[in-house]
Write a protein that holds these residues in place. Structure first.
Motif, PDB file in Angstrom:
ATOM      1  N   TYR A  43       0.837  -1.206   0.000  1.00 34.68           N
ATOM      2  CA  TYR A  43       0.000   0.000   0.000  1.00 34.68           C
ATOM      3  C   TYR A  43       0.871   1.255   0.000  1.00 34.68           C
ATOM      4  O   TYR A  43       0.591   2.207  -0.740  1.00 34.68           O
ATOM      5  CB  TYR A  43      -0.936  -0.006   1.207  1.00 34.68           C
ATOM      6  CG  TYR A  43      -1.727   1.259   1.357  1.00 34.68           C
ATOM      7  CD1 TYR A  43      -2.751   1.565   0.470  1.00 34.68           C
ATOM      8  CD2 TYR A  43      -1.438   2.170   2.365  1.00 34.68           C
ATOM      9  CE1 TYR A  43      -3.473   2.740   0.583  1.00 34.68           C
ATOM     10  CE2 TYR A  43      -2.153   3.347   2.489  1.00 34.68           C
ATOM     11  CZ  TYR A  43      -3.168   3.634   1.599  1.00 34.68           C
ATOM     12  OH  TYR A  43      -3.872   4.797   1.713  1.00 34.68           O
ATOM     13  N   TRP A 103       2.375   1.678  -3.456  1.00 28.40           N
ATOM     14  CA  TRP A 103       1.344   2.137  -4.382  1.00 28.40           C
ATOM     15  C   TRP A 103       1.049   3.626  -4.184  1.00 28.40           C
ATOM     16  O   TRP A 103       0.945   4.389  -5.138  1.00 28.40           O
ATOM     17  CB  TRP A 103       0.075   1.308  -4.171  1.00 28.40           C
ATOM     18  CG  TRP A 103      -1.117   1.799  -4.938  1.00 28.40           C
ATOM     19  CD1 TRP A 103      -1.369   1.634  -6.256  1.00 28.40           C
ATOM     20  CD2 TRP A 103      -2.204   2.562  -4.407  1.00 28.40           C
ATOM     21  NE1 TRP A 103      -2.556   2.229  -6.591  1.00 28.40           N
ATOM     22  CE2 TRP A 103      -3.095   2.810  -5.476  1.00 28.40           C
ATOM     23  CE3 TRP A 103      -2.517   3.053  -3.145  1.00 28.40           C
ATOM     24  CZ2 TRP A 103      -4.264   3.524  -5.298  1.00 28.40           C
ATOM     25  CZ3 TRP A 103      -3.692   3.757  -2.985  1.00 28.40           C
ATOM     26  CH2 TRP A 103      -4.536   3.992  -4.055  1.00 28.40           C
ATOM     27  N   ARG A 104       0.952   4.025  -2.905  1.00 26.17           N
ATOM     28  CA  ARG A 104       0.655   5.421  -2.599  1.00 26.17           C
ATOM     29  C   ARG A 104       1.765   6.346  -3.071  1.00 26.17           C
ATOM     30  O   ARG A 104       1.509   7.414  -3.630  1.00 26.17           O
ATOM     31  CB  ARG A 104       0.432   5.569  -1.094  1.00 26.17           C
ATOM     32  CG  ARG A 104      -0.357   6.792  -0.726  1.00 26.17           C
ATOM     33  CD  ARG A 104      -0.688   6.812   0.725  1.00 26.17           C
ATOM     34  NE  ARG A 104       0.561   6.859   1.485  1.00 26.17           N
ATOM     35  CZ  ARG A 104       0.707   6.500   2.732  1.00 26.17           C
ATOM     36  NH1 ARG A 104      -0.325   6.069   3.403  1.00 26.17           N
ATOM     37  NH2 ARG A 104       1.857   6.589   3.346  1.00 26.17           N
ATOM     38  N   SER A 105       3.025   5.937  -2.865  1.00 29.10           N
ATOM     39  CA  SER A 105       4.136   6.789  -3.296  1.00 29.10           C
ATOM     40  C   SER A 105       4.190   6.896  -4.816  1.00 29.10           C
ATOM     41  O   SER A 105       4.508   7.963  -5.356  1.00 29.10           O
ATOM     42  CB  SER A 105       5.465   6.260  -2.754  1.00 29.10           C
ATOM     43  OG  SER A 105       5.846   5.071  -3.394  1.00 29.10           O
ATOM     44  N   ARG A 106       3.855   5.825  -5.522  1.00 32.44           N
ATOM     45  CA  ARG A 106       3.831   5.887  -6.982  1.00 32.44           C
ATOM     46  C   ARG A 106       2.693   6.768  -7.473  1.00 32.44           C
ATOM     47  O   ARG A 106       2.838   7.482  -8.467  1.00 32.44           O
ATOM     48  CB  ARG A 106       3.716   4.491  -7.570  1.00 32.44           C
ATOM     49  CG  ARG A 106       5.004   3.694  -7.345  1.00 32.44           C
ATOM     50  CD  ARG A 106       5.014   2.418  -8.086  1.00 32.44           C
ATOM     51  NE  ARG A 106       5.300   2.735  -9.475  1.00 32.44           N
ATOM     52  CZ  ARG A 106       5.211   1.836 -10.466  1.00 32.44           C
ATOM     53  NH1 ARG A 106       4.843   0.619 -10.208  1.00 32.44           N
ATOM     54  NH2 ARG A 106       5.480   2.196 -11.705  1.00 32.44           N
ATOM     55  N   ARG A 107       1.548   6.727  -6.781  1.00 29.74           N
ATOM     56  CA  ARG A 107       0.429   7.597  -7.161  1.00 29.74           C
ATOM     57  C   ARG A 107       0.785   9.066  -6.959  1.00 29.74           C
ATOM     58  O   ARG A 107       0.428   9.920  -7.778  1.00 29.74           O
ATOM     59  CB  ARG A 107      -0.820   7.272  -6.322  1.00 29.74           C
ATOM     60  CG  ARG A 107      -1.465   5.956  -6.594  1.00 29.74           C
ATOM     61  CD  ARG A 107      -2.445   6.015  -7.676  1.00 29.74           C
ATOM     62  NE  ARG A 107      -3.459   7.054  -7.442  1.00 29.74           N
ATOM     63  CZ  ARG A 107      -4.663   6.992  -7.924  1.00 29.74           C
ATOM     64  NH1 ARG A 107      -5.034   5.942  -8.614  1.00 29.74           N
ATOM     65  NH2 ARG A 107      -5.504   7.969  -7.719  1.00 29.74           N
ATOM     66  N   GLU A 108       1.487   9.374  -5.858  1.00 35.42           N
ATOM     67  CA  GLU A 108       1.884  10.760  -5.597  1.00 35.42           C
ATOM     68  C   GLU A 108       2.854  11.263  -6.654  1.00 35.42           C
ATOM     69  O   GLU A 108       2.767  12.401  -7.090  1.00 35.42           O
ATOM     70  CB  GLU A 108       2.494  10.869  -4.196  1.00 35.42           C
ATOM     71  CG  GLU A 108       1.482  10.749  -3.091  1.00 35.42           C
ATOM     72  CD  GLU A 108       2.121  10.710  -1.700  1.00 35.42           C
ATOM     73  OE1 GLU A 108       3.365  10.780  -1.614  1.00 35.42           O
ATOM     74  OE2 GLU A 108       1.371  10.587  -0.717  1.00 35.42           O
ATOM     75  N   LYS A 109       3.779  10.411  -7.079  1.00 39.08           N
ATOM     76  CA  LYS A 109       4.713  10.805  -8.137  1.00 39.08           C
ATOM     77  C   LYS A 109       3.999  10.986  -9.461  1.00 39.08           C
ATOM     78  O   LYS A 109       4.348  11.848 -10.258  1.00 39.08           O
ATOM     79  CB  LYS A 109       5.825   9.771  -8.282  1.00 39.08           C
ATOM     80  CG  LYS A 109       6.841   9.829  -7.202  1.00 39.08           C
ATOM     81  CD  LYS A 109       7.965   8.854  -7.461  1.00 39.08           C
ATOM     82  CE  LYS A 109       8.984   8.953  -6.351  1.00 39.08           C
ATOM     83  NZ  LYS A 109      10.107   8.046  -6.582  1.00 39.08           N
ATOM     84  N   GLN A 110       2.979  10.175  -9.709  1.00 42.41           N
ATOM     85  CA  GLN A 110       2.224  10.252 -10.945  1.00 42.41           C
ATOM     86  C   GLN A 110       1.443  11.561 -11.016  1.00 42.41           C
ATOM     87  O   GLN A 110       1.268  12.121 -12.084  1.00 42.41           O
ATOM     88  CB  GLN A 110       1.277   9.065 -11.022  1.00 42.41           C
ATOM     89  CG  GLN A 110       0.670   8.828 -12.372  1.00 42.41           C
ATOM     90  CD  GLN A 110      -0.183   7.579 -12.384  1.00 42.41           C
ATOM     91  OE1 GLN A 110      -0.797   7.235 -11.368  1.00 42.41           O
ATOM     92  NE2 GLN A 110      -0.216   6.894 -13.503  1.00 42.41           N
ATOM     93  N   ASP A 111       0.986  12.062  -9.875  1.00 44.11           N
ATOM     94  CA  ASP A 111       0.212  13.290  -9.831  1.00 44.11           C
ATOM     95  C   ASP A 111       1.049  14.540 -10.056  1.00 44.11           C
ATOM     96  O   ASP A 111       0.525  15.595 -10.354  1.00 44.11           O
ATOM     97  CB  ASP A 111      -0.545  13.405  -8.508  1.00 44.11           C
ATOM     98  CG  ASP A 111      -1.681  12.380  -8.400  1.00 44.11           C
ATOM     99  OD1 ASP A 111      -2.092  11.863  -9.453  1.00 44.11           O
ATOM    100  OD2 ASP A 111      -2.125  12.104  -7.266  1.00 44.11           O
TER     101      ASP A 111
END
Length: 74
Positions: A62, A65-73
């Motif tokens: 989790y 996943w969260r760190s990758r989502r933050e980088k994607q944003d």
């Protein structure tokens, strides 16, 4: 789709090793326990330890996943 960084890849490998190692260790400990006649209570302790390790792995997944989502944003 973004490319995973080296740190993310290392974290992913650590998570995979944790999951695989926990599964193998749990199977081996159960086999040894059955062969040596350990009590159900003792085996349940190792079952709980395995569940805790799998839970920790889910928590790490989790976080990854969260760190990758933050980088994607960004």
């Amino acid at each position: 789709m973004t490319q995973a960084t080296s740190d993310e890849q290392k974290t992913g490998r650590k998570i995979a090793l944790l999951i695989a190692g926990t599964g193998v260790a749990w199977i081996v400990i159960n086999a040894i326990g059955a062969a040596m006649g350990w009590t159900t209570r003792t085996l349940a302790l190792f079952d709980l330890a395995a569940v805790a390790a799998f839970g920790w792995a889910i928590w790490m997944i989790y976080g990854l996943w969260r760190s990758r989502r933050e980088k994607q944003d960004e």
